[in-house]
Design a protein around this motif. Structure first.
Motif, PDB file in Angstrom:
ATOM      1  N   SER A   9     -40.309  -6.760  20.538  1.00 32.02           N
ATOM      2  CA  SER A   9     -40.529  -7.972  21.329  1.00 32.02           C
ATOM      3  C   SER A   9     -41.606  -8.856  20.706  1.00 32.02           C
ATOM      4  O   SER A   9     -41.839  -9.948  21.171  1.00 32.02           O
ATOM      5  N   LEU A  10     -42.264  -8.374  19.625  1.00 33.19           N
ATOM      6  CA  LEU A  10     -43.250  -9.199  18.915  1.00 33.19           C
ATOM      7  C   LEU A  10     -42.559  -9.899  17.746  1.00 33.19           C
ATOM      8  O   LEU A  10     -41.864  -9.260  16.961  1.00 33.19           O
ATOM      9  N   VAL A  11     -42.766 -11.205  17.651  1.00 27.74           N
ATOM     10  CA  VAL A  11     -42.148 -11.968  16.560  1.00 27.74           C
ATOM     11  C   VAL A  11     -43.251 -12.612  15.721  1.00 27.74           C
ATOM     12  O   VAL A  11     -44.118 -13.319  16.252  1.00 27.74           O
ATOM     13  N   LEU A  12     -43.216 -12.337  14.417  1.00 27.66           N
ATOM     14  CA  LEU A  12     -44.201 -12.944  13.510  1.00 27.66           C
ATOM     15  C   LEU A  12     -43.570 -14.158  12.831  1.00 27.66           C
ATOM     16  O   LEU A  12     -42.428 -14.113  12.401  1.00 27.66           O
ATOM     17  N   ASN A  13     -44.343 -15.231  12.745  1.00 29.94           N
ATOM     18  CA  ASN A  13     -43.839 -16.432  12.099  1.00 29.94           C
ATOM     19  C   ASN A  13     -44.923 -17.061  11.224  1.00 29.94           C
ATOM     20  O   ASN A  13     -45.914 -17.523  11.755  1.00 29.94           O
ATOM     21  N   CYS A  29     -48.076 -14.910  16.154  1.00 28.31           N
ATOM     22  CA  CYS A  29     -47.429 -13.735  16.723  1.00 28.31           C
ATOM     23  C   CYS A  29     -47.079 -14.091  18.157  1.00 28.31           C
ATOM     24  O   CYS A  29     -47.964 -14.488  18.934  1.00 28.31           O
ATOM     25  N   SER A  30     -45.812 -13.993  18.471  1.00 32.12           N
ATOM     26  CA  SER A  30     -45.433 -14.376  19.836  1.00 32.12           C
ATOM     27  C   SER A  30     -44.611 -13.282  20.499  1.00 32.12           C
ATOM     28  O   SER A  30     -44.039 -12.420  19.836  1.00 32.12           O
ATOM     29  N   VAL A  54     -51.315 -15.440  27.605  1.00 28.63           N
ATOM     30  CA  VAL A  54     -50.674 -16.299  26.595  1.00 28.63           C
ATOM     31  C   VAL A  54     -49.506 -15.520  25.989  1.00 28.63           C
ATOM     32  O   VAL A  54     -49.462 -14.283  26.078  1.00 28.63           O
ATOM     33  N   ASN A  55     -48.586 -16.256  25.381  1.00 30.35           N
ATOM     34  CA  ASN A  55     -47.457 -15.605  24.715  1.00 30.35           C
ATOM     35  C   ASN A  55     -47.509 -15.758  23.203  1.00 30.35           C
ATOM     36  O   ASN A  55     -46.598 -15.344  22.509  1.00 30.35           O
ATOM     37  N   ILE A  56     -48.575 -16.409  22.695  1.00 28.59           N
ATOM     38  CA  ILE A  56     -48.668 -16.613  21.251  1.00 28.59           C
ATOM     39  C   ILE A  56     -50.134 -16.551  20.812  1.00 28.59           C
ATOM     40  O   ILE A  56     -51.005 -17.086  21.502  1.00 28.59           O
ATOM     41  N   VAL A  57     -50.395 -15.826  19.716  1.00 27.07           N
ATOM     42  CA  VAL A  57     -51.739 -15.816  19.125  1.00 27.07           C
ATOM     43  C   VAL A  57     -51.596 -16.089  17.620  1.00 27.07           C
ATOM     44  O   VAL A  57     -50.635 -15.645  17.001  1.00 27.07           O
ATOM     45  N   THR A  58     -52.550 -16.840  17.087  1.00 23.21           N
ATOM     46  CA  THR A  58     -52.478 -17.241  15.678  1.00 23.21           C
ATOM     47  C   THR A  58     -53.571 -16.538  14.874  1.00 23.21           C
ATOM     48  O   THR A  58     -54.734 -16.542  15.265  1.00 23.21           O
ATOM     49  N   TRP A  59     -53.141 -15.934  13.765  1.00 20.69           N
ATOM     50  CA  TRP A  59     -54.094 -15.276  12.850  1.00 20.69           C
ATOM     51  C   TRP A  59     -54.364 -16.251  11.702  1.00 20.69           C
ATOM     52  O   TRP A  59     -53.428 -16.756  11.087  1.00 20.69           O
ATOM     53  N   THR A  60     -55.623 -16.548  11.464  1.00 20.30           N
ATOM     54  CA  THR A  60     -55.982 -17.537  10.441  1.00 20.30           C
ATOM     55  C   THR A  60     -57.080 -17.002   9.547  1.00 20.30           C
ATOM     56  O   THR A  60     -58.050 -16.425  10.039  1.00 20.30           O
ATOM     57  N   VAL A  61     -56.904 -17.176   8.238  1.00 21.84           N
ATOM     58  CA  VAL A  61     -57.958 -16.845   7.271  1.00 21.84           C
ATOM     59  C   VAL A  61     -58.080 -18.034   6.316  1.00 21.84           C
ATOM     60  O   VAL A  61     -57.069 -18.556   5.833  1.00 21.84           O
TER      61      VAL A  61
END
Ligand SMILES: *[C@@H]1O[C@H](CO)[C@@H](O)[C@H](O)[C@H]1NC(C)=O
Ligand SMILES: *[C@@H]1O[C@H](CO)[C@@H](O)[C@H](O)[C@H]1NC(C)=O
Ligand SMILES: *[C@@H]1O[C@H](CO)[C@@H](O)[C@H](O)[C@H]1NC(C)=O
Length: 313
Positions: A9-13, A29-30, A54-61
């Protein structure tokens, strides 16, 4: 417990990333599940905060410099299960330098001898995506790949055996490090090519022409190819030239030797008397035929003697 796993159920984009060392990156990741206690990212830098509602979290580097990073998105479900999904990351580095050299040898090469060329590639990652390509001029010679897996940068050396011919004199060899990072990777492939290595090939003198003109004045042409340029000597007289004009001593036999450090070759000129009349050619042919027959008979006799009386020859 019979419940389906929620990892799917986790989708990476995007689902995977290919990055140059030091690049910035941002991946979402949603989840479609509304029935959870929170969602977040984990990585070696700490990841994101754990977010509820929330239904989406963003990983940033901003500056990705961890060769072995494995960012993981996870979700905490009501039943406190915690399925997760790892983001595949390929971090690459084009080599700092690619250079080509000849192993255990310097100076000119000798025709027909084997030499080893070495390509040194510094600071390449990942090794499993490297293709080393060898060229002579624009002609591809060999492609080499590596099965060893290494995420961190390594130094690699690859060698190529060559056996140059005289036509390779002045040839330019090069090697190229190419990173084939798959469909997500940069196109065209990142490459670094070495400076060209020019080789000098020395070869034995090789006789080329045997050109006899019968007449008042003739020139014997001993010109031979070879590198370094051969020196010539004519019988006992030390004429160091390819051409020799035997002044008035015709006819006779003249032998020239072309020599260099690599080897030597001799050529004999037989100068016949000036032809008289038109029937000479006929007698030359008859004479040569008789001469050849004589040689064949001599050879036969010698062979027969050596073979012994019981031989069938
Ligand atoms: C990630 O999510 C943010 C916010 O929803 C959106 O603006 C951005 O375009 C998304 N990025 C990708 C790569 O989908
Ligand atoms: C990225 O990090 C490396 C190592 O910490 C540093 O040397 C480099 O200057 C950084 N680059 C940028 C653009 O911040
Ligand atoms: C001698 O032979 C060489 C090689 O075949 C040729 O290049 C050269 O022109 C010749 N020289 C003369 C004077 O005939």
């Amino acid at each position: 417990l019979g419940r389906p796993t929620h990892a799917s159920s986790l989708v990476l984009n995007p689902p995977r990333v290919v990055l140059r060392y030091g690049d910035s990156v941002s991946v979402n990741c949603s989840t479609s599940s509304t029935d959870h206690e929170g969602i977040g990212w984990e990585d070696t830098f700490g990841g994101t905060s754990f977010e509820q509602d929330v239904n989406i979290v963003t990983w940033t580097v901003d500056n990705l410099t961890d060769w072995t990073i494995e960012p993981t998105c996870y979700i905490t479900l009501i039943d406190s299960k915690q399925p997760s999904k790892v983001l595949p990351v390929i971090l690459y580095n084009t080599p700092d330098s690619v250079s080509i050299s000849v192993l255990r040898h310097s100076g000119p090469m000798v025709e027909g001898t084997q030499y080893q060329l070495q390509c040194d590639i510094q600071n390449i990652a990942p090794l499993q995506n490297l293709v080393v390509k060898w060229y002579k001029g624009n002609e591809p010679l060999d492609n080499v790949t590596y099965s060893t897996v290494s995420k961190t940068p390594v130094d690699v050396s690859n060698t190529l055996m060559i056996s140059p011919s005289r036509d390779d004199d002045g040839a330019q060899y090069r090697c190229r490090a190419e990173l084939d990072l798959g469909p997500e990777g940069p196109q065209p492939h990142p490459t670094v090519t070495s400076e060209p290595l020019s080789i000098t090939v020395h070869c034995k003198p090789e006789a080329e022409t045997l050109d006899i003109r019968v007449g008042e004045e003739i020139t014997l042409n001993c010109t031979a190819t070879g590198k370094p340029t051969p020196l010539y000597s004519w019988q006992s007289s030390h004429v160091q030239e390819a051409l020799f004009t035997p002044a008035s001593k015709l006819p006779g036999t003249y032998t020239c030797t072309a020599s260099s450090q690599i080897g030597k070759i001799s050529k004999t000129f037989t100068v016949n008397p000036k032809p008289i009349g038109g029937r000479t050619t006929f007698w030359v042919i008859i004479g040569s035929g008789l001469g050849l027959t004589f040689v064949v008979v001599i050879v036969y006799v010698v062979v027969k003697q050596r073979a012994g009386p019981n031989s069938i020859i």
